[in-house]
Design a protein around this motif. Sequence first.
Motif, PDB file in Angstrom:
ATOM      1  N   GLY A  14      -6.596  -3.786   0.671  1.00  0.00           N
ATOM      2  CA  GLY A  14      -5.347  -3.433   0.028  1.00  0.00           C
ATOM      3  C   GLY A  14      -5.524  -2.623  -1.233  1.00  0.00           C
ATOM      4  O   GLY A  14      -4.641  -1.849  -1.621  1.00  0.00           O
ATOM      5  N   LEU A  15      -6.677  -2.781  -1.873  1.00  0.00           N
ATOM      6  CA  LEU A  15      -6.948  -2.052  -3.116  1.00  0.00           C
ATOM      7  C   LEU A  15      -7.724  -0.764  -2.850  1.00  0.00           C
ATOM      8  O   LEU A  15      -7.310   0.327  -3.251  1.00  0.00           O
ATOM      9  N   THR A  26       0.836  -1.207   0.000  1.00  0.00           N
ATOM     10  CA  THR A  26       0.000   0.000   0.000  1.00  0.00           C
ATOM     11  C   THR A  26       0.866   1.249   0.000  1.00  0.00           C
ATOM     12  O   THR A  26       0.501   2.266  -0.609  1.00  0.00           O
ATOM     13  N   ALA A  27       2.012   1.190   0.680  1.00  0.00           N
ATOM     14  CA  ALA A  27       2.936   2.335   0.649  1.00  0.00           C
ATOM     15  C   ALA A  27       3.460   2.564  -0.766  1.00  0.00           C
ATOM     16  O   ALA A  27       3.539   3.707  -1.230  1.00  0.00           O
ATOM     17  N   LEU A  28       3.793   1.477  -1.465  1.00  0.00           N
ATOM     18  CA  LEU A  28       4.278   1.611  -2.835  1.00  0.00           C
ATOM     19  C   LEU A  28       3.180   2.151  -3.745  1.00  0.00           C
ATOM     20  O   LEU A  28       3.448   2.925  -4.679  1.00  0.00           O
ATOM     21  N   THR A  29       1.937   1.783  -3.468  1.00  0.00           N
ATOM     22  CA  THR A  29       0.803   2.330  -4.218  1.00  0.00           C
ATOM     23  C   THR A  29       0.722   3.841  -4.055  1.00  0.00           C
ATOM     24  O   THR A  29       0.587   4.588  -5.032  1.00  0.00           O
ATOM     25  N   MET A  30       0.820   4.303  -2.817  1.00  0.00           N
ATOM     26  CA  MET A  30       0.720   5.737  -2.548  1.00  0.00           C
ATOM     27  C   MET A  30       1.960   6.500  -3.002  1.00  0.00           C
ATOM     28  O   MET A  30       1.867   7.664  -3.424  1.00  0.00           O
ATOM     29  N   HIS A  67      -0.496   0.961  -9.679  1.00  0.00           N
ATOM     30  CA  HIS A  67      -1.544  -0.026  -9.960  1.00  0.00           C
ATOM     31  C   HIS A  67      -1.051  -1.455  -9.749  1.00  0.00           C
ATOM     32  O   HIS A  67      -1.805  -2.312  -9.257  1.00  0.00           O
ATOM     33  N   ILE A  68       0.190  -1.726 -10.107  1.00  0.00           N
ATOM     34  CA  ILE A  68       0.751  -3.058  -9.868  1.00  0.00           C
ATOM     35  C   ILE A  68       0.784  -3.359  -8.372  1.00  0.00           C
ATOM     36  O   ILE A  68       0.398  -4.443  -7.916  1.00  0.00           O
ATOM     37  N   ALA A  69       1.233  -2.377  -7.582  1.00  0.00           N
ATOM     38  CA  ALA A  69       1.324  -2.568  -6.130  1.00  0.00           C
ATOM     39  C   ALA A  69      -0.051  -2.754  -5.509  1.00  0.00           C
ATOM     40  O   ALA A  69      -0.233  -3.612  -4.632  1.00  0.00           O
ATOM     41  N   SER A  70      -1.041  -1.972  -5.944  1.00  0.00           N
ATOM     42  CA  SER A  70      -2.382  -2.107  -5.376  1.00  0.00           C
ATOM     43  C   SER A  70      -3.018  -3.451  -5.757  1.00  0.00           C
ATOM     44  O   SER A  70      -3.759  -4.047  -4.968  1.00  0.00           O
ATOM     45  N   THR A  71      -2.704  -3.949  -6.960  1.00  0.00           N
ATOM     46  CA  THR A  71      -3.190  -5.264  -7.365  1.00  0.00           C
ATOM     47  C   THR A  71      -2.588  -6.368  -6.495  1.00  0.00           C
ATOM     48  O   THR A  71      -3.297  -7.278  -6.041  1.00  0.00           O
ATOM     49  N   LEU A  72      -1.280  -6.273  -6.243  1.00  0.00           N
ATOM     50  CA  LEU A  72      -0.630  -7.252  -5.378  1.00  0.00           C
ATOM     51  C   LEU A  72      -1.148  -7.157  -3.941  1.00  0.00           C
ATOM     52  O   LEU A  72      -1.270  -8.172  -3.248  1.00  0.00           O
ATOM     53  N   ALA A  73      -1.465  -5.933  -3.496  1.00  0.00           N
ATOM     54  CA  ALA A  73      -2.031  -5.756  -2.154  1.00  0.00           C
ATOM     55  C   ALA A  73      -3.403  -6.420  -2.056  1.00  0.00           C
ATOM     56  O   ALA A  73      -3.759  -6.992  -1.016  1.00  0.00           O
ATOM     57  N   PHE A  74      -4.176  -6.358  -3.138  1.00  0.00           N
ATOM     58  CA  PHE A  74      -5.480  -7.016  -3.167  1.00  0.00           C
ATOM     59  C   PHE A  74      -5.326  -8.528  -3.067  1.00  0.00           C
ATOM     60  O   PHE A  74      -6.068  -9.207  -2.338  1.00  0.00           O
TER      61      PHE A  74
END
Length: 530
Positions: A184-185, A149-153, A170-177
């Motif tokens: 996570g998303l 989530t930090a990488l997403t932000m 978007h890649i990071a938020s997908t992996l967080a999901f």
Amino acid sequence: MRKKKKSSRGKTILLFIALLCYIYFRGIGDHGLIDTLEGINASVSLHMFAAGNYFTPKIGEAFTAGSSLGTWWLEALALKFFGWGEFAVRFWSALSGLGMILASALAAHSSPGDSSRKSWFAASICASMTVCFVVSQLASEHAIFAFLTALTMVGAVRARNNKRWIVISHIASTLAFISHGAGGLFLSWFALIIYCVMANDWDLLRDFFTWPSGIIITIVFCGFYFILLALINPSIIHFMRCQGHNYTFGGMTGIIVFSFMSFFPFHGFILRAIYEVFPRKIPADKSPEFLMFIWALTFGSAAIASGDILALASCVPALSAIVGRKLDLWLAQKKLFAVCYAVVINTIILVPVFYIILPFMMNKIPLIRASMMSLIPYALTAGLFIFACWHYTKTKEIKKWVRNVPAAALLCLFPLAGVFNLTADLYSIRDVGLRMREVVQGNNRVIQYGVNFPSVYFYTFRNSNIIDARLTPGVAERNFAADNTLINSLWPGKERVFVIMRENMQTENVIPKNIYTLLEANGILLFTNQ
């Protein structure tokens, strides 16, 4: 001259990275699993690795469930490469802890012209915060969730200068999901939307949700994962929904204490930095600091509302980046009054709490008293940090402040690791589990009476039946009342039965006389009928 300076800076960075790798990976295999948090994750991952069934999480013969499968997949992968042991199931958490530190440095250095000192401040602050280190030592999803989530932000923060960061976001938020579930998303998206509304920054919102490659990645992979779950194991989808937590007075007191200790030792700096970032008008300034503030506020509120206090780790990269940027600005502009205010607030908060309240708590809480040998050097190191802050601020030695204060904060990690190891050992049943590994046979029955011990499966590494009196979702298959008749009925007709109980239970009232104590360790009793 310039090449020599760059070479020196490169060596400093490598030394800093090597030091963090040593601190964060050094002790993750030294202590046993903490039930039930680590026990569930490690045992599910081990079963996935051993059975090869990656969509039906089980502990032995007992089904379990959670908000997502990604964390268990990662731990199963680590077990494949590193073998059976605590190091493997904690590997990704430790690596994610380092990822959180990197994310804070990237967020602090959001523009090409920013000083590298901001990143140094942010990284050292993030690394030395208590909750960042603690979650990186646990076999759980918290550190992985916080990093992704930090990488997403961070992608949203840096997208102003380079739109390609939107793809990374978007890649990071997908992996967080995949690793944590819907939170996570959607929490990252929610934080971004709140910022854009309050700052009237519609360009960032439009770019984030219309950038073709980023949106395609999110829709395709999240949709594919969701469809797989719907076809194979739809119960995971049920656990994805967000649920609130009802607090009692004692629970609220506990969360206040834990929240305070989570951000040790930078409370004063955080409060002073947020004071400057907090918007005085709406729409607010379109500054990276304000976006980071909304980021921290959103994830912190979600952690408290859900009752998952370890999720406060997701606030740390944002708060570290804010403080790092503000510290660099104060020192560059010689705004020593701002640094003085932060140091004074920090001292006023830390000294009475750490040196008056904590000793009092040691006498009341055996858990804290058990780690006394490491708490003493931790208190001394914290005192060194407080003294360094005060001394270099008073003498106005800015260069030494920049070099020595972050270093003093990092020194706190060494005794903190000892505190964590001693505390974790108190909650581990590794000795019991390894003893059972020696004596339990394939057809033996393992009975966990009175409290869950899901790490039993991890240590015995067998498909033993797991029965428990107090239900933890997905771990126990049956529920036995605490009376002699039902407990005694577990023994007759069995070739060999093992019972695990807390030492403080009235065992003489529930255990038959022909049952023997096999082992006693960490307040746990292991009984057998042979």
